[in-house]
Each structure stands twice: as C-alpha cells, then as structure tokens.
Write a protein that holds these residues in place. Structure first.
Motif, PDB file in Angstrom:
ATOM      1  N   LYS A  62      56.508  -6.415  13.571  1.00 35.99           N
ATOM      2  CA  LYS A  62      57.139  -7.693  13.910  1.00 35.99           C
ATOM      3  C   LYS A  62      56.661  -8.285  15.223  1.00 35.99           C
ATOM      4  CE  LYS A  62      61.238  -5.747  16.049  1.00 35.99           C
ATOM      5  NZ  LYS A  62      62.663  -5.526  15.938  1.00 35.99           N
ATOM      6  N   ASN A  63      56.149  -7.451  16.123  1.00 39.83           N
ATOM      7  CA  ASN A  63      55.671  -7.967  17.404  1.00 39.83           C
ATOM      8  C   ASN A  63      54.173  -8.272  17.404  1.00 39.83           C
ATOM      9  OD1 ASN A  63      58.240  -7.877  18.589  1.00 39.83           O
ATOM     10  ND2 ASN A  63      57.999  -5.708  19.058  1.00 39.83           N
ATOM     11  N   GLN A  64      53.514  -8.024  16.285  1.00 37.72           N
ATOM     12  CA  GLN A  64      52.089  -8.363  16.195  1.00 37.72           C
ATOM     13  C   GLN A  64      51.919  -9.865  16.019  1.00 37.72           C
ATOM     14  OE1 GLN A  64      49.725  -6.459  13.199  1.00 37.72           O
ATOM     15  NE2 GLN A  64      49.723  -4.494  14.251  1.00 37.72           N
ATOM     16  N   GLU A  65      50.836 -10.398  16.590  1.00 36.49           N
ATOM     17  CA  GLU A  65      50.506 -11.799  16.379  1.00 36.49           C
ATOM     18  C   GLU A  65      50.122 -12.009  14.930  1.00 36.49           C
ATOM     19  OE1 GLU A  65      47.519 -14.170  18.585  1.00 36.49           O
ATOM     20  OE2 GLU A  65      48.277 -13.043  20.306  1.00 36.49           O
ATOM     21  N   ILE A  66      50.416 -13.179  14.415  1.00 35.29           N
ATOM     22  CA  ILE A  66      50.014 -13.486  13.051  1.00 35.29           C
ATOM     23  C   ILE A  66      48.481 -13.432  12.974  1.00 35.29           C
ATOM     24  CG2 ILE A  66      50.035 -15.984  13.435  1.00 35.29           C
ATOM     25  CD1 ILE A  66      51.043 -16.249  10.523  1.00 35.29           C
ATOM     26  N   PRO A  67      47.925 -12.779  11.953  1.00 37.36           N
ATOM     27  CA  PRO A  67      46.464 -12.681  11.853  1.00 37.36           C
ATOM     28  C   PRO A  67      45.821 -14.034  11.540  1.00 37.36           C
ATOM     29  CG  PRO A  67      47.563 -11.076  10.429  1.00 37.36           C
ATOM     30  CD  PRO A  67      48.608 -12.023  10.924  1.00 37.36           C
ATOM     31  N   GLU A  68      44.518 -14.090  11.722  1.00 37.66           N
ATOM     32  CA  GLU A  68      43.776 -15.281  11.326  1.00 37.66           C
ATOM     33  C   GLU A  68      43.890 -15.468   9.821  1.00 37.66           C
ATOM     34  OE1 GLU A  68      39.738 -15.022  12.630  1.00 37.66           O
ATOM     35  OE2 GLU A  68      40.308 -14.738  14.720  1.00 37.66           O
ATOM     36  N   SER A  69      43.870 -16.709   9.379  1.00 32.84           N
ATOM     37  CA  SER A  69      43.866 -16.993   7.943  1.00 32.84           C
ATOM     38  C   SER A  69      42.487 -17.519   7.579  1.00 32.84           C
ATOM     39  CB  SER A  69      44.956 -18.007   7.593  1.00 32.84           C
ATOM     40  OG  SER A  69      44.769 -19.210   8.299  1.00 32.84           O
ATOM     41  N   ASP A  70      41.922 -16.920   6.543  1.00 35.37           N
ATOM     42  CA  ASP A  70      40.535 -17.184   6.199  1.00 35.37           C
ATOM     43  C   ASP A  70      40.351 -17.199   4.688  1.00 35.37           C
ATOM     44  OD1 ASP A  70      40.280 -16.465   8.954  1.00 35.37           O
ATOM     45  OD2 ASP A  70      39.882 -14.399   8.379  1.00 35.37           O
ATOM     46  N   PHE A  71      39.273 -17.861   4.243  1.00 39.12           N
ATOM     47  CA  PHE A  71      38.871 -17.682   2.852  1.00 39.12           C
ATOM     48  C   PHE A  71      37.444 -17.176   2.829  1.00 39.12           C
ATOM     49  CE2 PHE A  71      38.234 -22.314   3.564  1.00 39.12           C
ATOM     50  CZ  PHE A  71      36.875 -22.436   3.295  1.00 39.12           C
ATOM     51  N   PHE A  72      37.119 -16.449   1.770  1.00 36.44           N
ATOM     52  CA  PHE A  72      35.771 -15.926   1.610  1.00 36.44           C
ATOM     53  C   PHE A  72      34.860 -17.018   1.059  1.00 36.44           C
ATOM     54  CE2 PHE A  72      38.122 -11.808   0.981  1.00 36.44           C
ATOM     55  CZ  PHE A  72      37.610 -11.175   2.101  1.00 36.44           C
ATOM     56  N   HIS A  73      33.627 -16.993   1.507  1.00 34.74           N
ATOM     57  CA  HIS A  73      32.526 -17.852   1.033  1.00 34.74           C
ATOM     58  C   HIS A  73      32.643 -19.261   1.578  1.00 34.74           C
ATOM     59  CE1 HIS A  73      28.933 -18.515  -1.233  1.00 34.74           C
ATOM     60  NE2 HIS A  73      29.008 -17.315  -1.777  1.00 34.74           N
ATOM     61  N   ASN A  74      31.862 -20.185   0.995  1.00 32.92           N
ATOM     62  CA  ASN A  74      31.808 -21.528   1.566  1.00 32.92           C
ATOM     63  C   ASN A  74      31.988 -22.634   0.531  1.00 32.92           C
ATOM     64  OD1 ASN A  74      29.404 -21.312   0.233  1.00 32.92           O
ATOM     65  ND2 ASN A  74      28.096 -21.798   1.972  1.00 32.92           N
ATOM     66  N   ASN A  75      32.537 -22.286  -0.644  1.00 31.34           N
ATOM     67  CA  ASN A  75      32.803 -23.308  -1.653  1.00 31.34           C
ATOM     68  C   ASN A  75      34.038 -22.914  -2.453  1.00 31.34           C
ATOM     69  OD1 ASN A  75      31.972 -21.921  -4.318  1.00 31.34           O
ATOM     70  ND2 ASN A  75      30.180 -21.590  -3.011  1.00 31.34           N
ATOM     71  N   ARG A  76      34.657 -23.902  -3.094  1.00 28.35           N
ATOM     72  CA  ARG A  76      35.927 -23.711  -3.793  1.00 28.35           C
ATOM     73  C   ARG A  76      35.848 -22.636  -4.879  1.00 28.35           C
ATOM     74  NH1 ARG A  76      40.338 -26.550  -3.986  1.00 28.35           N
ATOM     75  NH2 ARG A  76      39.341 -28.299  -2.930  1.00 28.35           N
ATOM     76  N   GLU A  77      34.863 -22.730  -5.747  1.00 25.63           N
ATOM     77  CA  GLU A  77      34.775 -21.800  -6.879  1.00 25.63           C
ATOM     78  C   GLU A  77      34.677 -20.346  -6.405  1.00 25.63           C
ATOM     79  OE1 GLU A  77      31.938 -20.774 -10.733  1.00 25.63           O
ATOM     80  OE2 GLU A  77      31.552 -22.594  -9.588  1.00 25.63           O
ATOM     81  N   ASP A  78      33.751 -20.083  -5.485  1.00 23.98           N
ATOM     82  CA  ASP A  78      33.579 -18.711  -5.003  1.00 23.98           C
ATOM     83  C   ASP A  78      34.766 -18.249  -4.159  1.00 23.98           C
ATOM     84  OD1 ASP A  78      31.120 -18.079  -6.239  1.00 23.98           O
ATOM     85  OD2 ASP A  78      30.030 -19.175  -4.691  1.00 23.98           O
ATOM     86  N   ALA A  79      35.286 -19.129  -3.318  1.00 23.69           N
ATOM     87  CA  ALA A  79      36.428 -18.751  -2.477  1.00 23.69           C
ATOM     88  C   ALA A  79      37.629 -18.346  -3.338  1.00 23.69           C
ATOM     89  CB  ALA A  79      36.804 -19.897  -1.547  1.00 23.69           C
ATOM     90  N   ASN A  80      37.913 -19.129  -4.364  1.00 25.68           N
ATOM     91  CA  ASN A  80      39.058 -18.830  -5.224  1.00 25.68           C
ATOM     92  C   ASN A  80      38.815 -17.580  -6.070  1.00 25.68           C
ATOM     93  OD1 ASN A  80      40.265 -21.054  -4.102  1.00 25.68           O
ATOM     94  ND2 ASN A  80      39.955 -22.373  -5.872  1.00 25.68           N
ATOM     95  N   ARG A  81      37.591 -17.404  -6.557  1.00 26.81           N
ATOM     96  CA  ARG A  81      37.247 -16.216  -7.345  1.00 26.81           C
ATOM     97  C   ARG A  81      37.366 -14.957  -6.488  1.00 26.81           C
ATOM     98  NH1 ARG A  81      32.623 -13.463  -7.577  1.00 26.81           N
ATOM     99  NH2 ARG A  81      31.480 -15.087  -6.468  1.00 26.81           N
ATOM    100  N   LEU A  82      36.865 -15.017  -5.259  1.00 27.10           N
ATOM    101  CA  LEU A  82      36.912 -13.854  -4.379  1.00 27.10           C
ATOM    102  C   LEU A  82      38.336 -13.548  -3.907  1.00 27.10           C
ATOM    103  CD1 LEU A  82      33.619 -14.550  -2.439  1.00 27.10           C
ATOM    104  CD2 LEU A  82      34.008 -12.789  -4.186  1.00 27.10           C
ATOM    105  N   ALA A  83      39.169 -14.567  -3.786  1.00 24.09           N
ATOM    106  CA  ALA A  83      40.577 -14.330  -3.454  1.00 24.09           C
ATOM    107  C   ALA A  83      41.257 -13.549  -4.577  1.00 24.09           C
ATOM    108  CB  ALA A  83      41.300 -15.653  -3.201  1.00 24.09           C
ATOM    109  N   VAL A  84      40.964 -13.913  -5.823  1.00 25.80           N
ATOM    110  CA  VAL A  84      41.532 -13.194  -6.970  1.00 25.80           C
ATOM    111  C   VAL A  84      41.042 -11.749  -6.982  1.00 25.80           C
ATOM    112  CG1 VAL A  84      41.543 -13.038  -9.499  1.00 25.80           C
ATOM    113  CG2 VAL A  84      41.917 -15.245  -8.379  1.00 25.80           C
ATOM    114  N   LEU A  85      39.746 -11.532  -6.725  1.00 23.86           N
ATOM    115  CA  LEU A  85      39.208 -10.168  -6.687  1.00 23.86           C
ATOM    116  C   LEU A  85      39.856  -9.352  -5.565  1.00 23.86           C
ATOM    117  CD1 LEU A  85      35.394 -10.802  -7.344  1.00 23.86           C
ATOM    118  CD2 LEU A  85      37.049  -9.749  -8.912  1.00 23.86           C
ATOM    119  N   THR A  86      40.190 -10.002  -4.463  1.00 26.79           N
ATOM    120  CA  THR A  86      40.867  -9.319  -3.350  1.00 26.79           C
ATOM    121  C   THR A  86      42.296  -8.950  -3.745  1.00 26.79           C
ATOM    122  OG1 THR A  86      39.506 -10.510  -1.750  1.00 26.79           O
ATOM    123  CG2 THR A  86      41.529  -9.506  -0.919  1.00 26.79           C
TER     124      THR A  86
END
Length: 197
Positions: A62-86
């Motif tokens: 609870k005392n940790q800072e919120i982590p960075e928010s990121d997406f994988f890759h540099n385009n919508r299709e790959d970013a969304n596909r890699l999020a599902v794989l994660t």
C-alpha cells in the motif's frame, strides 16, 4: 521518467509510458488512489482502479508508488494482442536494444520493478513484475527466451529474430546505424501478478 518518448521509439515490445508530471496523487476516504491531473495527457482511470484492487488484496504494497502504465509495441493490433498474451501468462518477456538505453541515458529495467500493462488505448489489463534482466548478444538469444517473449512455441526463435531485427533496423536507421548479429539486447523476463477481475 524523462526520455519516455525516446523509450517508445527504440524498445520493441517496449512500452508507451504515460507522463506523470503535473499529476497530483491523492487518496479518497476509502484509501483508494485518485488523481487530479494538471496536464492534457492523463493516465486512464482503469490504471488507478487496477492498482487499488491489487493493493487491497496485497496491503503490504500500500505504500508503494503506483507503477508506470505501459503498453507493449508501437501499434494498436500488436499492443492489444500482446496484452492478451500477458493476461494469459503466455508472454513473459520483453526485449530492448542496449545501445539505445545508453545513448538516451535511460535506466536498464530492474528486477522487482512492477508495471501496469495496458491495451493501446491505455486501459489497464495486467500488472507484471520483472523477475530477471540480462544483456545478451542478438545472435545468442535462446529458443526458450524467444518463446517467453513471443508468447508462442511455434518457431519462436525464427519469429523473434525476424520481428526484432526488422524493428531494430528501422530504429537504428534514424541514426545512420545498422543492426549486427552481435548487438546487445536487454532481455527482461517477468511474471504476470495481477489481471483484470
């Protein structure tokens, strides 16, 4: 978090980081993180909701800072596909070009660092935690590592080499450099520790 735009450009399967400058972190009466953003670029509320749910179930953080928010890759299709794989636990690694970390004075990822993985639109999908960080020459990447990064066991090394060579080539081209078989790759393995409920 400086050089975030540069990191987006040079790290394949790397992440877009939402700027956190000028964002005030506050908690509400339930202890949940809420924000007041003073910049045009905002982190999606789902990122805060996911972190709040995680720390409610894991109060030791609870005392940790919120982590960075990121997406994988540099385009919508790959970013969304890699999020599902994660989310599914199939993608367990990411790779970046070592020379560009040094060129832009960006810190190499660290073991134990958490990140909130989003889809291309910034919606939170999973929290990951780095479990190992190694620097390996491109031509020494193993089939096992490639499988973790690509999220598939079907020709993972061939797919990894083609995808990463092409991406590194396009990034290095901007500075007049060319990829080599010996170029160093920062190889990060991670565990998915939290997903959408």
């Amino acid at each position: 978090m400086k050089h975030l735009a540069i990191v987006l450009i040079f790290i394949l399967m790397s992440c877009k980081n939402e700027p956190k400058t000028e964002t005030k972190m506050e908690t509400d009466t339930n202890g949940d993180i809420v924000t007041e953003s003073e910049s045009e670029s905002q982190i999606d509320q789902s990122v805060y909701e996911m972190w709040n749910n995680y720390i409610k179930s894991n109060p030791e953080f609870k005392n940790q800072e919120i982590p960075e928010s990121d997406f994988f890759h540099n385009n919508r299709e790959d970013a969304n596909r890699l999020a599902v794989l994660t989310i599914n636990g199939k993608k367990k690694a990411s790779s970046g070009l070592y020379s560009l970390y040094k060129q832009y004075n960006v810190d190499i990822p660290k073991v134990g660092t958490k990140q909130i993985i989003t889809d291309f639109d910034g919606k939170a999908k999973a929290i990951i935690e780095n479990s190992s960080v190694d620097t390996i020459p491109f031509n020494k990447i193993s089939k096992d590592y490639a499988e973790l990064d690509m999220g598939t066991d079907i020709e993972p090394l061939e797919k990894w080499k083609k995808a990463h060579w092409d991406f590194f080539e396009s990034v290095l081209e901007e500075s007049g450099e060319k990829p080599t078989e010996e170029m160093l790759v920062v190889c990060v393995t991670f565990e998915t520790i939290w997903t959408e409920k």
